[in-house]
Design a protein around this motif. Structure first.
Motif, PDB file in Angstrom:
ATOM      1  N   THR A 170      26.002 -10.024  17.362  1.00 46.19           N
ATOM      2  CA  THR A 170      24.879 -10.955  17.296  1.00 46.19           C
ATOM      3  C   THR A 170      24.051 -10.737  16.040  1.00 46.19           C
ATOM      4  OG1 THR A 170      24.750 -11.232  19.690  1.00 46.19           O
ATOM      5  CG2 THR A 170      22.739 -11.655  18.447  1.00 46.19           C
TER       6      THR A 170
ATOM      7  N   ASP B  42      17.260 -14.395  19.986  1.00 44.01           N
ATOM      8  CA  ASP B  42      17.422 -15.760  19.476  1.00 44.01           C
ATOM      9  C   ASP B  42      16.606 -15.985  18.204  1.00 44.01           C
ATOM     10  OD1 ASP B  42      19.075 -16.331  21.556  1.00 44.01           O
ATOM     11  OD2 ASP B  42      17.625 -17.501  22.702  1.00 44.01           O
ATOM     12  N   GLY B  43      17.285 -16.420  17.157  1.00 45.40           N
ATOM     13  CA  GLY B  43      16.609 -16.753  15.922  1.00 45.40           C
ATOM     14  C   GLY B  43      16.020 -15.596  15.154  1.00 45.40           C
TER      15      GLY B  43
ATOM     16  N   GLU C  83      23.341 -13.432  13.135  1.00 48.99           N
ATOM     17  CA  GLU C  83      21.973 -13.846  12.823  1.00 48.99           C
ATOM     18  C   GLU C  83      21.623 -13.596  11.351  1.00 48.99           C
ATOM     19  OE1 GLU C  83      19.375 -15.223  14.412  1.00 48.99           O
ATOM     20  OE2 GLU C  83      20.372 -15.583  16.325  1.00 48.99           O
TER      21      GLU C  83
ATOM     22  N   GLY D  30      17.200 -13.819  12.913  1.00 48.46           N
ATOM     23  CA  GLY D  30      17.540 -13.848  11.496  1.00 48.46           C
ATOM     24  C   GLY D  30      16.625 -14.730  10.662  1.00 48.46           C
ATOM     25  N   ARG D  31      15.786 -15.535  11.302  1.00 44.83           N
ATOM     26  CA  ARG D  31      14.850 -16.369  10.549  1.00 44.83           C
ATOM     27  C   ARG D  31      13.614 -15.598  10.093  1.00 44.83           C
ATOM     28  NH1 ARG D  31      16.561 -20.197  14.523  1.00 44.83           N
ATOM     29  NH2 ARG D  31      14.685 -19.877  15.796  1.00 44.83           N
TER      30      ARG D  31
END
Length: 394
Positions: A27, A48-49, A31, A51-52
């Motif tokens: 994961t 969730d998310g 990401e 990597g942003r």
């Protein structure tokens, strides 16, 4: 072969289908736009998310299993932080689990499956990288490293600059050098130095990935035990640093992923068994034990598997489960993926898996007999279940 066919009552095995360290690394690689590792992801809202975020920091607290967090941190800040529980890998020990983190490969793939393991005709320790047997081996660490470390590093293939913060005594080791790849490696002296460096790096304008390895709690729990007052005091010191780091990270769009490589169990002094002092068993071994005190790989005289299994059951069956190593391989306990070419050989012919509370050892000439207060690498939930804590900016 299904794991239930191994017939190890109470044994707890990692869930490689989506809830282990292996899946976490899949994961994180996805990401952070790293390589596709070919393993199922760990799907959880905490990740969730992630990597942003401008920065992502992964902090590995060696030995902080879920049971240790429950005991040492009950009612505290870290215990109350957003978290879930995942599994380590098998065996739940640093050589196997940290290599999975640094490469994204299962123990079956990377082939590092114990503190001691067979490599060629030698028994070596793959992390500190020395030869345990034979005593007169001329092998040098550089040559061992070149042939031992096979899985490619992960962190230097992410889409952002990566840095590994490591204790100064291992930062430049052959193991760290290989598994860090082209990523920067920075040494630190103590908690103060480690967290000061990480804090500074999370203030950078450019996106980064930071990895901080903290082995201090593991070292202390081996010496003093997982429920000792010393372990509690060290955990409290570590937690205070994490609180301050989280406050800083939130101001700099940084997410922090905190996990462990394994948990711990107490090792009663009266429940250590010296396999080399049990003559019927020792006579069938062609080399010293490898693996761990909670998981011993036995290399046997040709044609002696059935006899060794029967003798092991008779002499130490109260303390361990003797299992033909080929059955462990067939059951996939070391994880999915294309197996390392030496995996089967490193497992030996029979594996002695210690039951709860027990440890197995042998002692070579010139060695001090090993006696630890806390251990890991077995098949209890306490050793395999680890926390996954994710701190995201407010």
């Amino acid at each position: 072969m299904h794991l239930s066919s191994l017939n190890l009552p109470t044994a707890y095995w990692p869930d490689y289908a989506g809830n282990s360290l292996l899946n976490l690394m899949s994961t994180l690689s996805r990401e952070l736009t790293g390589p596709a590792l070919g393993h199922a992801p760990l799907s959880h809202p905490l990740l969730d998310g992630i990597g942003r975020r401008r920065h992502v920091a992964m902090i590995l607290i060696d030995g902080l299993g879920e049971a240790q967090l429950d005991r040492l941190g009950a009612g505290g800040w870290l215990h109350a932080a957003p978290r879930t529980v995942i599994d380590s890998v098998f065996p739940p020990t640093t050589a196997a689990a940290v290599t999975t983190i640094l490469t994204g490969r299962s123990p079956a793939e990377h082939g590092l499956i114990g503190w001691h393991q067979l490599h060629g005709e030698e028994i070596i320790a793959p992390l500190p990288l020395y030869v345990r047997h034979p005593a007169a081996s001329p092998s040098m660490p550089e040559a061992l490293a070149a042939s031992l470390y096979a899985a490619p590093p992960l962190f230097d293939r992410l889409d952002r600059s990566a840095t590994l913060l490591m204790p100064d005594f291992i930062c430049d080791s052959p193991c760290s050098g290989h598994h860090g790849g082209q990523a920067a490696r920075l040494p630190y002296r103590d908690f103060d130095d480690a967290f000061a460096q990480l804090t500074a790096r999370l203030a950078q304008a450019e996106p980064t990935f930071q990895y901080l390895y903290l082995p201090q709690l593991d070292t202390l729990m081996h010496e003093r035990g997982p429920t000792s007052v010393e372990a509690a005091a060290l955990f409290a010191e570590l937690e205070a640093h994490l609180v301050r780091l989280a406050e800083h990270a939130s101001r700099h769009d940084a997410a922090i992923v905190i996990t462990a490589d394994h948990g711990f169990v107490h090792a009663p002094a009266e429940q250590w068994i010296d396999i080399d002092r049990i003559a019927p068993l020792a006579e069938l071994l062609i080399r010293p034990l490898s693996g761990e005190t909670r998981l011993a790989y036995c290399h046997l005289q040709p044609g002696s598997i059935e006899r060794f299994m029967a003798l092991a059951q008779a002499h130490v069956g109260h303390a361990c489960w003797p299992v033909e190593s080929c059955r462990l391989l067939e059951a996939g306990v070391f994880g999915p993926g294309s197996p390392h070419p030496e995996l089967a050989r490193r497992c030996g012919d029979v594996t002695l898996i210690a039951k709860p509370g027990w440890n197995l050892r042998d002692t070579l000439p010139g060695e001090r007999r090993l006696q630890l207060a806390g251990v890991h690498a077995g098949v209890t939930a306490e050793e395999i279940r680890i926390p996954l804590i994710v701190l995201r900016p407010r």
